[in-house]
Design an enzyme around this catalytic site. Structure first.
Site, PDB file in Angstrom:
ATOM      1  N   ASN A  76       0.853  -1.188   0.000  1.00 20.81           N
ATOM      2  CA  ASN A  76       0.000   0.000   0.000  1.00 20.81           C
ATOM      3  C   ASN A  76       0.894   1.245   0.000  1.00 20.81           C
ATOM      4  O   ASN A  76       1.719   1.420   0.905  1.00 20.81           O
ATOM      5  CB  ASN A  76      -0.893  -0.053   1.259  1.00 20.81           C
ATOM      6  N   ASP A 123      -0.153   4.478  -0.056  1.00 17.76           N
ATOM      7  CA  ASP A 123      -0.886   5.703   0.342  1.00 17.76           C
ATOM      8  C   ASP A 123       0.014   6.727   1.015  1.00 17.76           C
ATOM      9  O   ASP A 123      -0.112   7.937   0.789  1.00 17.76           O
ATOM     10  CB  ASP A 123      -1.986   5.359   1.364  1.00 17.76           C
ATOM     11  N   HIS A 124       0.907   6.237   1.872  1.00 17.36           N
ATOM     12  CA  HIS A 124       1.630   7.204   2.706  1.00 17.36           C
ATOM     13  C   HIS A 124       2.841   7.839   2.019  1.00 17.36           C
ATOM     14  O   HIS A 124       3.428   8.778   2.552  1.00 17.36           O
ATOM     15  CB  HIS A 124       1.930   6.598   4.072  1.00 17.36           C
ATOM     16  N   ARG A 172       3.586  18.883   1.434  1.00 13.81           N
ATOM     17  CA  ARG A 172       4.164  20.079   0.818  1.00 13.81           C
ATOM     18  C   ARG A 172       3.483  20.505  -0.474  1.00 13.81           C
ATOM     19  O   ARG A 172       3.960  21.438  -1.137  1.00 13.81           O
ATOM     20  CB  ARG A 172       5.645  19.807   0.484  1.00 13.81           C
ATOM     21  N   HIS A 184      -5.628   3.633  -1.716  1.00 15.19           N
ATOM     22  CA  HIS A 184      -6.962   3.984  -1.202  1.00 15.19           C
ATOM     23  C   HIS A 184      -7.277   5.428  -1.594  1.00 15.19           C
ATOM     24  O   HIS A 184      -6.636   6.359  -1.101  1.00 15.19           O
ATOM     25  CB  HIS A 184      -6.936   3.829   0.329  1.00 15.19           C
ATOM     26  N   ARG A 202      -9.411   8.147  -0.901  1.00 16.78           N
ATOM     27  CA  ARG A 202     -10.404   8.532   0.106  1.00 16.78           C
ATOM     28  C   ARG A 202     -11.261   9.667  -0.417  1.00 16.78           C
ATOM     29  O   ARG A 202     -10.824  10.446  -1.271  1.00 16.78           O
ATOM     30  CB  ARG A 202      -9.706   8.962   1.410  1.00 16.78           C
ATOM     31  N   ARG A 252      -7.042  12.800   1.036  1.00 17.79           N
ATOM     32  CA  ARG A 252      -5.965  13.238   1.938  1.00 17.79           C
ATOM     33  C   ARG A 252      -4.595  12.677   1.527  1.00 17.79           C
ATOM     34  O   ARG A 252      -3.582  13.230   1.896  1.00 17.79           O
ATOM     35  CB  ARG A 252      -6.281  12.858   3.383  1.00 17.79           C
ATOM     36  N   HIS A 253      -4.580  11.554   0.832  1.00 21.69           N
ATOM     37  CA  HIS A 253      -3.280  11.066   0.334  1.00 21.69           C
ATOM     38  C   HIS A 253      -3.359  10.791  -1.170  1.00 21.69           C
ATOM     39  O   HIS A 253      -2.970  11.652  -1.961  1.00 21.69           O
ATOM     40  CB  HIS A 253      -2.705   9.908   1.168  1.00 21.69           C
ATOM     41  N   GLU A 298      -8.620   0.544  -3.251  1.00 23.19           N
ATOM     42  CA  GLU A 298      -9.437   0.586  -2.024  1.00 23.19           C
ATOM     43  C   GLU A 298     -10.365   1.769  -2.083  1.00 23.19           C
ATOM     44  O   GLU A 298      -9.926   2.889  -2.390  1.00 23.19           O
ATOM     45  CB  GLU A 298      -8.521   0.779  -0.811  1.00 23.19           C
ATOM     46  N   THR A 358      -7.073   6.461  10.179  1.00 18.56           N
ATOM     47  CA  THR A 358      -6.907   5.357   9.235  1.00 18.56           C
ATOM     48  C   THR A 358      -8.185   4.536   9.259  1.00 18.56           C
ATOM     49  O   THR A 358      -9.130   4.895   9.967  1.00 18.56           O
ATOM     50  CB  THR A 358      -5.670   4.514   9.612  1.00 18.56           C
ATOM     51  N   THR A 359      -8.226   3.453   8.477  1.00 15.59           N
ATOM     52  CA  THR A 359      -9.443   2.650   8.435  1.00 15.59           C
ATOM     53  C   THR A 359      -9.562   1.897   9.752  1.00 15.59           C
ATOM     54  O   THR A 359      -8.874   0.919   9.989  1.00 15.59           O
ATOM     55  CB  THR A 359      -9.380   1.664   7.235  1.00 15.59           C
ATOM     56  N   GLU A 391     -11.060  -9.362   3.219  1.00 15.74           N
ATOM     57  CA  GLU A 391      -9.780  -9.021   3.838  1.00 15.74           C
ATOM     58  C   GLU A 391     -10.054  -8.829   5.327  1.00 15.74           C
ATOM     59  O   GLU A 391     -10.902  -8.030   5.715  1.00 15.74           O
ATOM     60  CB  GLU A 391      -9.192  -7.744   3.221  1.00 15.74           C
ATOM     61  N   HIS A 413      -3.571  -4.558   7.781  1.00 15.65           N
ATOM     62  CA  HIS A 413      -3.700  -3.375   8.624  1.00 15.65           C
ATOM     63  C   HIS A 413      -2.770  -3.470   9.821  1.00 15.65           C
ATOM     64  O   HIS A 413      -2.927  -4.358  10.668  1.00 15.65           O
ATOM     65  CB  HIS A 413      -5.123  -3.089   9.112  1.00 15.65           C
ATOM     66  N   GLY A 414      -1.814  -2.557   9.846  1.00 10.98           N
ATOM     67  CA  GLY A 414      -0.917  -2.436  10.993  1.00 10.98           C
ATOM     68  C   GLY A 414       0.198  -3.470  11.039  1.00 10.98           C
ATOM     69  O   GLY A 414       0.946  -3.512  12.016  1.00 10.98           O
ATOM     70  N   GLY A 459       1.222  -1.402   4.350  1.00 13.31           N
ATOM     71  CA  GLY A 459       1.588  -0.074   3.880  1.00 13.31           C
ATOM     72  C   GLY A 459       2.403   0.729   4.859  1.00 13.31           C
ATOM     73  O   GLY A 459       3.628   0.831   4.768  1.00 13.31           O
ATOM     74  N   HIS A 460       1.727   1.294   5.853  1.00 11.66           N
ATOM     75  CA  HIS A 460       2.311   2.324   6.708  1.00 11.66           C
ATOM     76  C   HIS A 460       3.677   1.940   7.267  1.00 11.66           C
ATOM     77  O   HIS A 460       4.635   2.711   7.186  1.00 11.66           O
ATOM     78  CB  HIS A 460       1.323   2.648   7.841  1.00 11.66           C
TER      79      HIS A 460
HETATM   80  N1  PXP Z   1      -5.801  -3.242   4.063  1.00 10.78           N
HETATM   81  C1  PXP Z   1      -6.761  -2.302   4.104  1.00 10.78           C
HETATM   82  C2  PXP Z   1      -8.130  -2.675   3.654  1.00 10.78           C
HETATM   83  C3  PXP Z   1      -6.471  -1.002   4.530  1.00 10.78           C
HETATM   84  O1  PXP Z   1      -7.461  -0.075   4.590  1.00 10.78           O
HETATM   85  C4  PXP Z   1      -5.159  -0.676   4.898  1.00 10.78           C
HETATM   86  C5  PXP Z   1      -4.835   0.718   5.318  1.00 10.78           C
HETATM   87  O2  PXP Z   1      -5.055   1.594   4.310  1.00 10.78           O
HETATM   88  C6  PXP Z   1      -4.178  -1.674   4.824  1.00 10.78           C
HETATM   89  C7  PXP Z   1      -4.537  -2.965   4.424  1.00 10.78           C
HETATM   90  C8  PXP Z   1      -2.755  -1.419   5.160  1.00 10.78           C
HETATM   91  O3  PXP Z   1      -2.617  -1.037   6.466  1.00 10.78           O
HETATM   92  P1  PXP Z   1      -1.252  -0.457   6.972  1.00 10.78           P
HETATM   93  O4  PXP Z   1      -0.995   0.792   6.183  1.00 10.78           O
HETATM   94  O5  PXP Z   1      -1.471  -0.221   8.409  1.00 10.78           O
HETATM   95  O6  PXP Z   1      -0.196  -1.506   6.691  1.00 10.78           O
END
Ligand code: PXP
Length: 262
Positions: free
Chosen positions: A17, A19-20, A28, A53, A55, A59-60, A80, A110-111, A161, A204-205, A226-227
């Site tokens: 992912n 996004d970040h 910036r 994702h 949104r 935001r990203h 997403e 976050t989600t 998921e 996630h996480g 992702g993050h």
């Molecule tokens: N899966 C889904 C459905 C998510 O919404 C996210 C966060 O955007 C992730 C996975 C990845 O999560 P993380 O960025 O915490 O790794």
């Protein structure tokens, strides 16, 4: 519950992912760093797919990122999105390989939770139908709860998921009994979902410290991360971070099932 596996063990895919990367860019304005550049690097490092994702508040990831990712990626894009008319129109315009439906609240960082499929069965069944007709692999992001999984199966979602956030938070906060209980729940619910004919993904996480127990579930076919990896890229580079995550996933799979299955 120890569910019987009804699907063969497949190669565990890694979706990255990005996004970040866009979060840093948007801090910036302008167009640096470019999420597509990160996605291409992740691809080279062994990512099986890229997740982004879009949104509602942009935001990203922005609309132009989706255009760039669709045109520039060699691996599949997992798009997403929230279950809104606006996002449906965008998804049908691009028809990405995969669409993951997530809940979305403006005020969240976050989600935070999974989709309440059980409460919105009718609406979601109608929502995903045109996406499936357009050839997108639809997944539904849900908490590891029996009623959500059963509802996901009833609405005809081919993939779920499972939200691993509670498990990862418990680990990070040193609540190890809670962490282990969450892990047990994720394991049981992965088995249940597979028995109901659903393909199971998770995310996630996840971090280097938390990925292996999840990667060792035989039912899980894909992890989306992702993050942590984008953060880790600041210290070790994205290539190295993705490769290390991949290696941990393979290690977990090999330890659980023997060499050659990862
Ligand atoms: N899966 C889904 C459905 C998510 O919404 C996210 C966060 O955007 C992730 C996975 C990845 O999560 P993380 O960025 O915490 O790794």
């Amino acid at each position: 519950m120890t569910g019987k596996m009804t699907m063969p063990l497949g190669r565990l895919r890694l979706g990255i992912n990005i996004d970040h990367v866009a979060t840093v860019r948007n801090a910036r304005g302008g167009d640096y760093p470019d999420p597509l550049r990160a996605a291409l690097l992740a691809e080279k490092a062994g990512a099986d797919g890229i997740t982004a994702h879009l949104r509602e508040d942009r935001r990203h990831i922005m609309d132009s990122d989706i255009v760039g990712l669709m045109a520039g990626l060699s691996v599949p894009l997992n798009f997403e999105m929230a279950a809104t008319d606006e996002m449906l129109t965008i998804a049908l315009r691009h028809t990405p390989h995969a669409v993951c439906i997530v809940p979305e609240k403006r005020e969240e960082r976050t989600t935070e939770g999974g989709l309440e499929v059980a409460k919105e069965e009718n609406r979601l069944a109608h929502f995903i139908a045109p996406l499936r007709q357009a050839g997108c692999r639809v997944s539904i992001f849900i908490a590891a709860e029996r009623r959500q999984i059963e509802a996901a199966a009833r609405i005809g979602a081919p993939v779920i998921e499972l939200h691993t956030g509670a498990y990862c938070d418990a680990h990070a906060e040193g609540r190890f009994a809670d962490r282990d209980a969450e892990l047990e729940r994720l394991r049981d619910m992965s088995a249940l979902a597979t028995e109901l004919g659903l393909e199971v993904h998770a995310g996630h996480g996840l971090t280097y410290d938390t990925v292996k127990p999840i990667a060792a579930f035989p039912e899980v076919m894909e992890l989306n991360i992702g993050h942590f990896l984008i953060g880790e890229a600041m210290f070790s580079g994205l290539d190295s971070a993705v490769r290390r995550m991949r290696a941990l996933m393979d290690e977990a799979r090999n330890e659980a099932f023997g060499a050659g299955v990862a």
